[in-house]
Design a protein around this motif. Structure first.
Motif, PDB file in Angstrom:
ATOM      1  N   ARG A   1       5.720  13.644  -5.507  1.00  0.00           N
ATOM      2  CA  ARG A   1       5.651  14.050  -4.112  1.00  0.00           C
ATOM      3  C   ARG A   1       4.199  14.289  -3.735  1.00  0.00           C
ATOM      4  NH1 ARG A   1       9.690  18.774  -1.939  1.00  0.00           N
ATOM      5  NH2 ARG A   1       9.204  18.666   0.289  1.00  0.00           N
TER       6      ARG A   1
ATOM      7  N   LEU B   1       1.026   4.863   7.988  1.00  0.00           N
ATOM      8  CA  LEU B   1       1.641   6.086   7.480  1.00  0.00           C
ATOM      9  C   LEU B   1       0.640   7.232   7.412  1.00  0.00           C
ATOM     10  CD1 LEU B   1       0.972   6.836   4.192  1.00  0.00           C
ATOM     11  CD2 LEU B   1       2.016   4.606   3.950  1.00  0.00           C
TER      12      LEU B   1
ATOM     13  N   ARG C   1       5.271  13.012   1.515  1.00  0.00           N
ATOM     14  CA  ARG C   1       5.783  11.709   1.098  1.00  0.00           C
ATOM     15  C   ARG C   1       6.394  11.777  -0.286  1.00  0.00           C
ATOM     16  NH1 ARG C   1       5.973   7.142   4.320  1.00  0.00           N
ATOM     17  NH2 ARG C   1       5.470   5.899   2.489  1.00  0.00           N
TER      18      ARG C   1
ATOM     19  N   SER D   1       1.808   4.488  -4.453  1.00  0.00           N
ATOM     20  CA  SER D   1       2.768   3.732  -3.650  1.00  0.00           C
ATOM     21  C   SER D   1       2.570   2.228  -3.762  1.00  0.00           C
ATOM     22  CB  SER D   1       2.644   4.143  -2.172  1.00  0.00           C
ATOM     23  OG  SER D   1       2.893   5.515  -2.012  1.00  0.00           O
TER      24      SER D   1
ATOM     25  N   ARG E   1      10.502   4.056  -1.373  1.00  0.00           N
ATOM     26  CA  ARG E   1      11.157   5.321  -1.003  1.00  0.00           C
ATOM     27  C   ARG E   1      12.667   5.265  -1.186  1.00  0.00           C
ATOM     28  NH1 ARG E   1       7.488   3.962   2.419  1.00  0.00           N
ATOM     29  NH2 ARG E   1       8.898   3.202   4.007  1.00  0.00           N
TER      30      ARG E   1
END
Length: 379
Positions: free
Chosen positions: A77, A5, A90, A116, A140
């Motif tokens: 974010r 990513l 993201r 994350s 997500r």
């Protein structure tokens, strides 16, 4: 965590604007609060030396709609911008512990990894006698992953014991078994193509157990069943959400335990003269330059994470001392945090990284790595 990513920011030159913002705008004055937060971030970036175009791009992104049309309730974010463009944007699973606005040669990557987690994807399979619906769950949110439809006749048994009815019931049982085989085959295929790491079967106990028994052994070892919810519309529940979260969290911790166990075995006395694990910024920098890092371990609060290292435009151009980069073709090195420089280098070489939160498991200094191959012992 797979670092693919991060690819959009790996090879692009800086400097970089990094913003971690609270995206939970669900009050009556949400638009106003969103504008104020965006303006504050842009102004702070400008004060830190960011160019107007990059500040403007960050502001425009932060006042825009929620990513992918998802609800921004209780979300954060992360944005990374350079050269007047937001390169990576993201949605985080929760609000950032503390807002971050940074301007530097490299993007601030560790807080993204920390927020994350290792984010194991869970394939949820909603089963009934006629087929199944597939849903992929990550931090997500959820994505429809398709469906499979089996035979729909005969599907219901009768309540009599007549000989002809018993034959019919056998046909029903056979239909269920064939449908379970088809569901299991499609679930196995979907598990691989979607990049899932765990699977949860939801539905009637008999049907989901039949599917479970027909899964290949490697998939069964990472598959659990839930007594909550079903395939019917509206059958979801808070208990099902809890089951999904617990399965993902348990798998994430198992991954961390496995990596830490391998790291300790490689770094300990049994590692010999050429261990397959290293700590300390100089040794990690050398391993990163040589693309030897397999998995980077980061304890975000470690003393080495914020240590100054020196970097060039190329991800492999990093050094513990600025003079070292001259030998790597960079005459004007820039300073950066060790964790961000190592993460960029790890991502560029196809390595992985994990966040280690347990103080008892964190490498000395907060940084460590499992290696792809050991450095040959010196005579």
């Amino acid at each position: 965590m797979k670092l693919s990513l991060l690819q959009p920011v790996v090879d692009r030159p800086g400097p970089w604007a990094s913003v971690y913002a609270d995206a939970s705008h669900y009050t009556e004055d949400a638009a106003k609060q969103q504008e104020l937060a965006a303006r504050a971030a842009a102004d702070q970036l400008f004060e830190l030396g960011a160019d107007e175009a990059t500040c403007g791009a960050v502001h425009a992104a932060l006042v825009g709609p929620a990513l992918h049309g998802e609800s921004a309730a209780n979300r954060g974010r992360a944005l990374f911008a350079a050269g007047g463009e937001v390169v990576l944007d993201r949605l985080l699973p929760g609000r950032p512990a503390a807002p971050i606005t940074a301007w530097g040669e490299l993007p601030r990557l560790t807080p993204l990894l920390e927020a994350s987690g290792n984010d194991p994807a869970c394939l949820v399979v909603y089963v009934d006698r006629t087929g199944a619906d597939f849903e992929l769950r990550t931090d997500r949110g959820s994505d429809d992953a398709g469906k499979v439809t089996g035979e729909n006749w005969p599907i219901h048994r009768t309540a009599t014991s007549d000989w002809s009815e018993r034959r019919f019931q056998t046909k029903v049982e056979n239909t269920w078994e064939r449908n379970a085989e088809e569901i299991a085959a499609e679930a196995h295929k979907m598990f691989g193509s979607a990049g899932a790491e765990v699977m949860l079967l939801v539905g009637d106990p008999r049907e989901r157990r039949s599917v479970f028994d027909k899964l290949p052994e490697p998939v069964r070892t990472v598959t659990e069943e839930s007594d909550h919810g079903g395939r019917a519309h509206g059958a979801g529940s808070e208990l099902l959400e809890r089951d999904i979260a617990q399965l993902r969290a348990a798998h994430e911790q198992k991954q961390v335990d496995d990596v830490v166990g391998r790291f300790r075995a490689g770094a300990g006395p049994g590692g010999g003269d050429a261990p397959y694990a290293v700590t300390g910024v100089p040794a990690l920098v050398e391993a990163a330059r040589e693309h030897r890092i397999d998995t980077l371990l980061i304890g975000p609060d470690g003393s080495d994470t914020g240590r100054e290292v020196w970097v060039g435009p190329n991800a492999a151009q990093l050094a513990a001392r600025s003079t070292e980069l001259q030998y790597l073709g960079e005459v004007d090195p820039a300073s950066s945090r060790a964790d961000d420089a190592l993460l960029r280098a790890a991502a560029a070489s196809g390595a992985e990284a994990i966040i280690v939160r347990d103080p008892e498991q964190v490498p000395v200094g907060g940084l460590g790595a499992l290696l792809r191959w050991a450095e040959p012992a010196q005579d």
